[in-house]
Motif scaffolding. Structure first.
Motif, PDB file in Angstrom:
ATOM      1  N   UNK A  21      -4.506  -2.140  -3.362  1.00  0.00           N
ATOM      2  CA  UNK A  21      -4.077  -1.705  -4.441  1.00  0.00           C
ATOM      3  C   UNK A  21      -2.457  -2.890  -4.599  1.00  0.00           C
ATOM      4  N   UNK A  22      -2.456  -3.125  -5.187  1.00  0.00           N
ATOM      5  CA  UNK A  22      -0.976  -3.362  -5.115  1.00  0.00           C
ATOM      6  C   UNK A  22       0.370  -2.595  -6.493  1.00  0.00           C
ATOM      7  N   UNK A  23       1.535  -3.114  -6.234  1.00  0.00           N
ATOM      8  CA  UNK A  23       1.952  -0.990  -6.670  1.00  0.00           C
ATOM      9  C   UNK A  23       2.145  -1.378  -7.612  1.00  0.00           C
ATOM     10  N   UNK A  44      -1.034   1.402  -8.589  1.00  0.00           N
ATOM     11  CA  UNK A  44      -0.566   2.918  -8.380  1.00  0.00           C
ATOM     12  C   UNK A  44      -0.929   3.823  -9.057  1.00  0.00           C
ATOM     13  N   UNK A  45      -0.497   3.419 -10.717  1.00  0.00           N
ATOM     14  CA  UNK A  45      -0.840   4.199 -11.047  1.00  0.00           C
ATOM     15  C   UNK A  45      -2.726   4.557 -11.554  1.00  0.00           C
ATOM     16  N   UNK A  77       4.433   6.597  -3.730  1.00  0.00           N
ATOM     17  CA  UNK A  77       3.526   5.094  -2.394  1.00  0.00           C
ATOM     18  C   UNK A  77       4.823   5.058  -1.761  1.00  0.00           C
ATOM     19  N   UNK A  78       3.943   4.683  -0.225  1.00  0.00           N
ATOM     20  CA  UNK A  78       5.243   3.636   0.587  1.00  0.00           C
ATOM     21  C   UNK A  78       4.661   1.816  -0.024  1.00  0.00           C
ATOM     22  N   UNK A  79       5.197   1.193  -0.496  1.00  0.00           N
ATOM     23  CA  UNK A  79       4.803   0.041  -0.623  1.00  0.00           C
ATOM     24  C   UNK A  79       5.820  -1.266  -0.192  1.00  0.00           C
ATOM     25  N   UNK A  80       4.779  -2.246   0.095  1.00  0.00           N
ATOM     26  CA  UNK A  80       6.292  -3.732   0.284  1.00  0.00           C
ATOM     27  C   UNK A  80       6.192  -3.644  -1.538  1.00  0.00           C
ATOM     28  N   UNK A  81       6.425  -5.279  -1.360  1.00  0.00           N
ATOM     29  CA  UNK A  81       6.426  -5.997  -2.778  1.00  0.00           C
ATOM     30  C   UNK A  81       4.915  -6.825  -3.648  1.00  0.00           C
ATOM     31  N   UNK A  82       4.003  -6.861  -2.672  1.00  0.00           N
ATOM     32  CA  UNK A  82       2.333  -7.456  -3.393  1.00  0.00           C
ATOM     33  C   UNK A  82       1.365  -6.554  -2.186  1.00  0.00           C
ATOM     34  N   UNK A  83       1.846  -4.756  -1.395  1.00  0.00           N
ATOM     35  CA  UNK A  83       0.453  -4.267  -1.052  1.00  0.00           C
ATOM     36  C   UNK A  83       1.515  -2.971  -1.404  1.00  0.00           C
ATOM     37  N   UNK A 143       0.647  -7.675   6.314  1.00  0.00           N
ATOM     38  CA  UNK A 143       0.064  -8.692   5.791  1.00  0.00           C
ATOM     39  C   UNK A 143       0.587  -9.300   7.446  1.00  0.00           C
ATOM     40  N   UNK A 176      10.557  -6.070  -7.570  1.00  0.00           N
ATOM     41  CA  UNK A 176      11.002  -7.667  -7.131  1.00  0.00           C
ATOM     42  C   UNK A 176      12.636  -8.047  -8.085  1.00  0.00           C
ATOM     43  N   UNK A 210      10.621  -6.842   0.555  1.00  0.00           N
ATOM     44  CA  UNK A 210      11.530  -5.568   0.049  1.00  0.00           C
ATOM     45  C   UNK A 210      10.038  -4.419   0.164  1.00  0.00           C
ATOM     46  N   UNK A 211      10.332  -3.330   1.090  1.00  0.00           N
ATOM     47  CA  UNK A 211       9.800  -2.450   0.806  1.00  0.00           C
ATOM     48  C   UNK A 211      10.865  -1.013   0.133  1.00  0.00           C
ATOM     49  N   UNK A 212       9.143   0.160   0.007  1.00  0.00           N
ATOM     50  CA  UNK A 212       9.879   1.189  -1.602  1.00  0.00           C
ATOM     51  C   UNK A 212       9.203   1.644  -1.137  1.00  0.00           C
ATOM     52  N   UNK A 213       9.449   2.964  -1.262  1.00  0.00           N
ATOM     53  CA  UNK A 213       9.126   4.585  -1.325  1.00  0.00           C
ATOM     54  C   UNK A 213       9.811   4.659  -2.587  1.00  0.00           C
ATOM     55  N   UNK A 214       7.926   5.066  -3.597  1.00  0.00           N
ATOM     56  CA  UNK A 214       8.696   5.530  -5.043  1.00  0.00           C
ATOM     57  C   UNK A 214       7.671   6.655  -5.276  1.00  0.00           C
ATOM     58  N   UNK A 229       5.250   7.495  -9.084  1.00  0.00           N
ATOM     59  CA  UNK A 229       5.161   6.610 -10.783  1.00  0.00           C
ATOM     60  C   UNK A 229       6.123   6.082 -11.976  1.00  0.00           C
ATOM     61  N   UNK A 255      -4.796 -12.914  -2.741  1.00  0.00           N
ATOM     62  CA  UNK A 255      -5.999 -12.176  -1.702  1.00  0.00           C
ATOM     63  C   UNK A 255      -7.334 -12.659  -2.297  1.00  0.00           C
ATOM     64  N   UNK A 280       2.158 -11.628  -7.523  1.00  0.00           N
ATOM     65  CA  UNK A 280       1.609 -11.808  -5.691  1.00  0.00           C
ATOM     66  C   UNK A 280       1.120 -12.968  -5.449  1.00  0.00           C
TER      67      UNK A 280
END
Lengths: 201, 201
Positions: free
Chosen positions: A23-25, A28-29, A73-79, B1, B29, B71-75, B77, B163, B194
């Protein structure tokens, strides 16, 4: 967010699942929604009570909170790299701290009898596995359909308290990004992505 | 990726910044866009070359890639815990591996002279700090305005390889979620979140 969850030993179920969904970020919901549907169905089946989903991440019985879901979640901008979805279910709790006494309940309090934690757990995991497979197969519409049927919000008047705003109106629907669509008194439809919801009668 | 970045010692700048922005996950983003604006402006000012932003996360000089942002994130919802934004800039590189020779360049190759890495770095950090403050103050429109001016995509024909899909059309604009708005030949406007973009002349 400074949220706490009360978890006395042997009374409830407290569980985390790690997932690597395709999924893309912003999607996630969907994981939270999948988890909510699986848990509500498991509770209804095993405990025989009318458990409903309160947007975005609580389960209610008779208007009181019986379970909560927290997805990180841990994610980058497109996955998404990975997601951890955690669920807490009050199963056989009979006593709650003063600050949540009025708003919390358990499966035992709601059904009037002890509920087998292992049965809830296995039914939940089995339901979750099925719906997660649907999600991965691109069939989120099926989960969304179940979510709509189990929701206690849709068609009702809600007040939503966000970080910087407050909104009141009729909850019309939820979309595939997990946003709640609320028709305000002004007649516009707002897309709400997060916030604490109270139901207004 | 499966993406790689080539980074020989003392030739480039490779930098990560950890941030705790008051943003919701779908707004992440904006961090990439803020970083791109700061880096493009720093490169233009210090190296004196026409550096442009290629949506979503590359910087180009004369159509070749000179820097990339990840850019990576921890988040959870409804809020970001932290973001790590990383940037790599080819500063004084003069040689690239065969597989990127045609598509990569450096500030030195583009400007015809050695470029002071420390000056690029301090100018970038100073620009970034200013724009990040705008972002935190809710003034993302200012950053978006800078982004639009520095973009090499807007008004141009683009092909975007996602994708599971491919899309071609005119890049009209970028919105505050970082989505590229593309007018397809069919006349509809698609919101692309993306994908890899190639510019078509």
């Amino acid at each position: 967010m400074g949220r706490t969850w009360i978890s006395p030993p042997r009374e409830g179920i407290w569980l985390s699942i790690i997932l690597r969904p395709s999924l893309e970020p912003y999607e996630a919901p969907r994981i939270t929604m999948t988890c909510a549907v699986a848990a509500a169905k498991a509770i209804r089946k095993v405990a025989g009570i009318d458990c409903r989903i309160k947007w975005p991440n609580d389960l209610l019985v008779e208007g009181k909170k019986v379970a909560g879901i927290l997805t990180e979640m841990s994610a980058d901008m497109d996955s998404i790299n990975f997601v951890v979805t955690g669920i807490g279910i009050n199963v056989n709790n009979t006593d709650f701290p003063a600050e949540i006494k009025e708003t919390a309940t358990s499966l035992k309090l709601a059904s009037g009898k002890n509920v087998d934690r292992l049965k809830i757990l296995t039914e939940f995991l089995s339901q979750f596995e099925g719906f997660y497979r649907d999600l991965e197969n691109g069939d989120f519409e099926k989960i969304l359909g179940e979510w709509r049927e189990l929701s206690c919000n849709l068609g009702k008047r809600v007040r939503i308290i966000g970080r910087n705003s407050e909104l009141e109106g009729i909850a019309l629907d939820v979309d595939s990004d997990g946003a709640l669509l609320v028709k305000t008194d002004g007649g516009t439809v707002e897309r709400v992505l997060s916030g604490d919801v109270s139901l207004r009668e």
